[in-house]
Motif scaffolding. Structure first.
Motif, PDB file in Angstrom:
ATOM      1  N   GLY A  97      35.310  35.171  43.595  1.00  0.00           N
ATOM      2  CA  GLY A  97      36.249  36.028  42.902  1.00  0.00           C
ATOM      3  C   GLY A  97      36.953  36.932  43.896  1.00  0.00           C
ATOM      4  O   GLY A  97      36.720  36.854  45.104  1.00  0.00           O
ATOM      5  N   THR A  98      37.817  37.789  43.395  1.00  0.00           N
ATOM      6  CA  THR A  98      38.610  38.675  44.241  1.00  0.00           C
ATOM      7  C   THR A  98      38.108  40.107  44.111  1.00  0.00           C
ATOM      8  O   THR A  98      37.842  40.587  43.014  1.00  0.00           O
ATOM      9  N   CYS A  99      37.984  40.768  45.249  1.00  0.00           N
ATOM     10  CA  CYS A  99      37.635  42.184  45.271  1.00  0.00           C
ATOM     11  C   CYS A  99      38.651  42.906  46.139  1.00  0.00           C
ATOM     12  O   CYS A  99      38.903  42.488  47.280  1.00  0.00           O
ATOM     13  N   ARG A 100      39.241  43.970  45.606  1.00  0.00           N
ATOM     14  CA  ARG A 100      40.198  44.775  46.366  1.00  0.00           C
ATOM     15  C   ARG A 100      39.555  46.113  46.705  1.00  0.00           C
ATOM     16  O   ARG A 100      39.037  46.809  45.842  1.00  0.00           O
ATOM     17  N   VAL A 101      39.610  46.426  47.983  1.00  0.00           N
ATOM     18  CA  VAL A 101      38.982  47.640  48.513  1.00  0.00           C
ATOM     19  C   VAL A 101      40.086  48.507  49.097  1.00  0.00           C
ATOM     20  O   VAL A 101      40.746  48.116  50.060  1.00  0.00           O
ATOM     21  N   VAL A 128      35.913  57.964  50.512  1.00  0.00           N
ATOM     22  CA  VAL A 128      36.046  57.677  49.085  1.00  0.00           C
ATOM     23  C   VAL A 128      36.938  56.448  48.940  1.00  0.00           C
ATOM     24  O   VAL A 128      38.099  56.458  49.369  1.00  0.00           O
ATOM     25  N   TRP A 129      36.395  55.393  48.332  1.00  0.00           N
ATOM     26  CA  TRP A 129      37.068  54.100  48.251  1.00  0.00           C
ATOM     27  C   TRP A 129      37.147  53.632  46.806  1.00  0.00           C
ATOM     28  O   TRP A 129      36.196  53.790  46.042  1.00  0.00           O
ATOM     29  N   SER A 130      38.269  53.027  46.463  1.00  0.00           N
ATOM     30  CA  SER A 130      38.385  52.296  45.209  1.00  0.00           C
ATOM     31  C   SER A 130      37.958  50.853  45.462  1.00  0.00           C
ATOM     32  O   SER A 130      38.495  50.188  46.360  1.00  0.00           O
ATOM     33  N   VAL A 131      36.994  50.374  44.682  1.00  0.00           N
ATOM     34  CA  VAL A 131      36.491  49.000  44.820  1.00  0.00           C
ATOM     35  C   VAL A 131      36.601  48.345  43.453  1.00  0.00           C
ATOM     36  O   VAL A 131      35.918  48.740  42.505  1.00  0.00           O
ATOM     37  N   GLN A 132      37.467  47.338  43.364  1.00  0.00           N
ATOM     38  CA  GLN A 132      37.753  46.702  42.082  1.00  0.00           C
ATOM     39  C   GLN A 132      37.535  45.197  42.175  1.00  0.00           C
ATOM     40  O   GLN A 132      38.010  44.551  43.113  1.00  0.00           O
ATOM     41  N   PHE A 133      36.834  44.665  41.184  1.00  0.00           N
ATOM     42  CA  PHE A 133      36.564  43.230  41.108  1.00  0.00           C
ATOM     43  C   PHE A 133      37.427  42.623  40.004  1.00  0.00           C
ATOM     44  O   PHE A 133      37.528  43.182  38.909  1.00  0.00           O
ATOM     45  N   TYR A 134      38.021  41.463  40.296  1.00  0.00           N
ATOM     46  CA  TYR A 134      38.955  40.799  39.388  1.00  0.00           C
ATOM     47  C   TYR A 134      38.438  39.412  39.020  1.00  0.00           C
ATOM     48  O   TYR A 134      37.764  38.750  39.815  1.00  0.00           O
ATOM     49  N   ASN A 135      38.818  38.965  37.811  1.00  0.00           N
ATOM     50  CA  ASN A 135      38.504  37.594  37.422  1.00  0.00           C
ATOM     51  C   ASN A 135      39.660  36.671  37.796  1.00  0.00           C
ATOM     52  O   ASN A 135      40.633  37.090  38.446  1.00  0.00           O
ATOM     53  N   ILE A 183      37.491  43.435  36.152  1.00  0.00           N
ATOM     54  CA  ILE A 183      36.251  43.310  35.384  1.00  0.00           C
ATOM     55  C   ILE A 183      35.222  44.361  35.797  1.00  0.00           C
ATOM     56  O   ILE A 183      34.261  44.587  35.072  1.00  0.00           O
ATOM     57  N   LEU A 184      35.420  44.989  36.946  1.00  0.00           N
ATOM     58  CA  LEU A 184      34.560  46.083  37.374  1.00  0.00           C
ATOM     59  C   LEU A 184      35.391  47.025  38.226  1.00  0.00           C
ATOM     60  O   LEU A 184      35.972  46.618  39.229  1.00  0.00           O
ATOM     61  N   ASP A 185      35.435  48.286  37.808  1.00  0.00           N
ATOM     62  CA  ASP A 185      36.313  49.278  38.432  1.00  0.00           C
ATOM     63  C   ASP A 185      35.462  50.450  38.891  1.00  0.00           C
ATOM     64  O   ASP A 185      34.863  51.143  38.072  1.00  0.00           O
ATOM     65  N   THR A 186      35.382  50.665  40.211  1.00  0.00           N
ATOM     66  CA  THR A 186      34.476  51.677  40.738  1.00  0.00           C
ATOM     67  C   THR A 186      35.128  52.517  41.832  1.00  0.00           C
ATOM     68  O   THR A 186      36.123  52.123  42.436  1.00  0.00           O
ATOM     69  N   LEU A 187      34.548  53.663  42.081  1.00  0.00           N
ATOM     70  CA  LEU A 187      34.748  54.420  43.313  1.00  0.00           C
ATOM     71  C   LEU A 187      33.437  54.391  44.083  1.00  0.00           C
ATOM     72  O   LEU A 187      32.360  54.537  43.489  1.00  0.00           O
ATOM     73  N   GLU A 188      33.526  54.183  45.397  1.00  0.00           N
ATOM     74  CA  GLU A 188      32.335  54.248  46.245  1.00  0.00           C
ATOM     75  C   GLU A 188      32.519  55.366  47.264  1.00  0.00           C
ATOM     76  O   GLU A 188      33.560  55.449  47.913  1.00  0.00           O
TER      77      GLU A 188
END
Length: 282
Positions: free
Chosen positions: A221-225, A233-240, A246-251
């Motif tokens: 799958g695709t993950c944009r960092v 502080v990072w935005s980490v988002q997983f896409y279908n 499908i998963l939206d986070t801050l790390e």
């Protein structure tokens, strides 16, 4: 609710990103098949800089440890054919992206098919190549360099009308930024599990801002960092497959693990480099 942290506000056309994400990477077989062609055989005979570089890369991979400083190889002054052959030999792996330095230089980052090996091209504001490197590392050093100028503390005012939970989230981010040290595990805030209003997300976006690094990982799958405008502080988002989040986070971390080559990758990549060298360059 918004679809994700880094999305365009309703009614606007552009997403909150500093530069466009790269295109899909070719499959491994397409890259490696070039080395079996007559054209490649002829290039290999005259491109001895490439032949000399490969064992150096393999040696560096065998010594490399996760998180340790990497090894840079300057190929800026190699011949055009040598640099083309290096491109074809290394191929394009799962992680790619850009890092914008404070002096305006942009680093175009591409992981090789062999994890832990990276190609970094530096271009100026006029898109002219100023430097070209191969690096053996968990992640190219330019990523940390680009983020080193970001502020280490957050400043924010009162939330707008309609905000629900943005202030506790900002307090959490601020607290974790203050205590984070290199080597600490990432602290994750999952927006998919939080009741955040559009006003919350707008205020959070405005407070954090956009940072100088974008990375895309295309494994399963695709993950944009995306780096925010706040250090660590990072935005980490997983896409279908439909490009839906499908998963939206801050790390809160030095660099998200999804973009970093793991310890076991280095030895595996060293073996692959030596196999390529033995099959095509000797």
């Amino acid at each position: 609710m918004k679809a994700g942290f880094w999305v365009a506000p309703e009614g606007e056309d552009t997403a909150m990103t500093v530069m466009p994400i790269g295109t899909e990477v070719p499959v491994a077989a397409r890259k490696l098949s070039f080395l079996a062609t007559a054209t490649a055989e002829e290039m290999i005979q005259r491109c001895r800089d490439t032949a000399a570089l490969l064992p150096k890369i393999a040696d560096a991979l065998e010594r490399q440890k996760e998180g340790a400083p990497g090894q840079l190889y300057d190929i800026t002054d190699y011949s055009e054919d040598d640099r083309m052959l290096i491109t074809e030999t290394l191929g394009e792996g799962e992680v790619s992206g850009v890092a914008v330095l404070s002096n305006g230089i942009t680093a175009q980052i591409q992981e090789a098919l062999m994890a832990g090996v990276w190609r970094i091209r530096f271009t100026d504001a006029a898109d002219r190549l100023v430097a070209d490197y191969v690096e053996v590392a968990s992640i190219p050093a330019v990523v940390a360099e680009a983020c080193s100028v970001l502020p280490s503390a957050l400043a924010y005012g009162q939330p707008p009308a309609g905000a629900m939970n943005v202030m506790p989230v900002l307090h959490e981010i601020s607290g974790k930024m203050a205590t984070h040290k290199p080597g600490d595990e990432a602290h994750t805030i999952t927006f998919s599990l939080l009741p955040m209003s559009p006003e919350d997300m707008d205020f959070l976006q405005e407070t954090l801002g956009a940072g100088p690094v974008q990375l895309t990982s295309r494994g399963y799958g695709t993950c944009r960092v995306l780096a925010t405008g706040a250090r660590n502080v990072w935005s980490v988002q997983f896409y279908n497959a439909m490009d839906t989040i499908i998963l939206d986070t801050l790390e809160i971390c030095t660099i998200p693990a999804v973009a970093i080559a793991a310890e076991e990758d280095f030895q595996d990549s060293a073996v692959r480099i030596r196999e390529i060298e033995e099959a095509y360059f000797k």
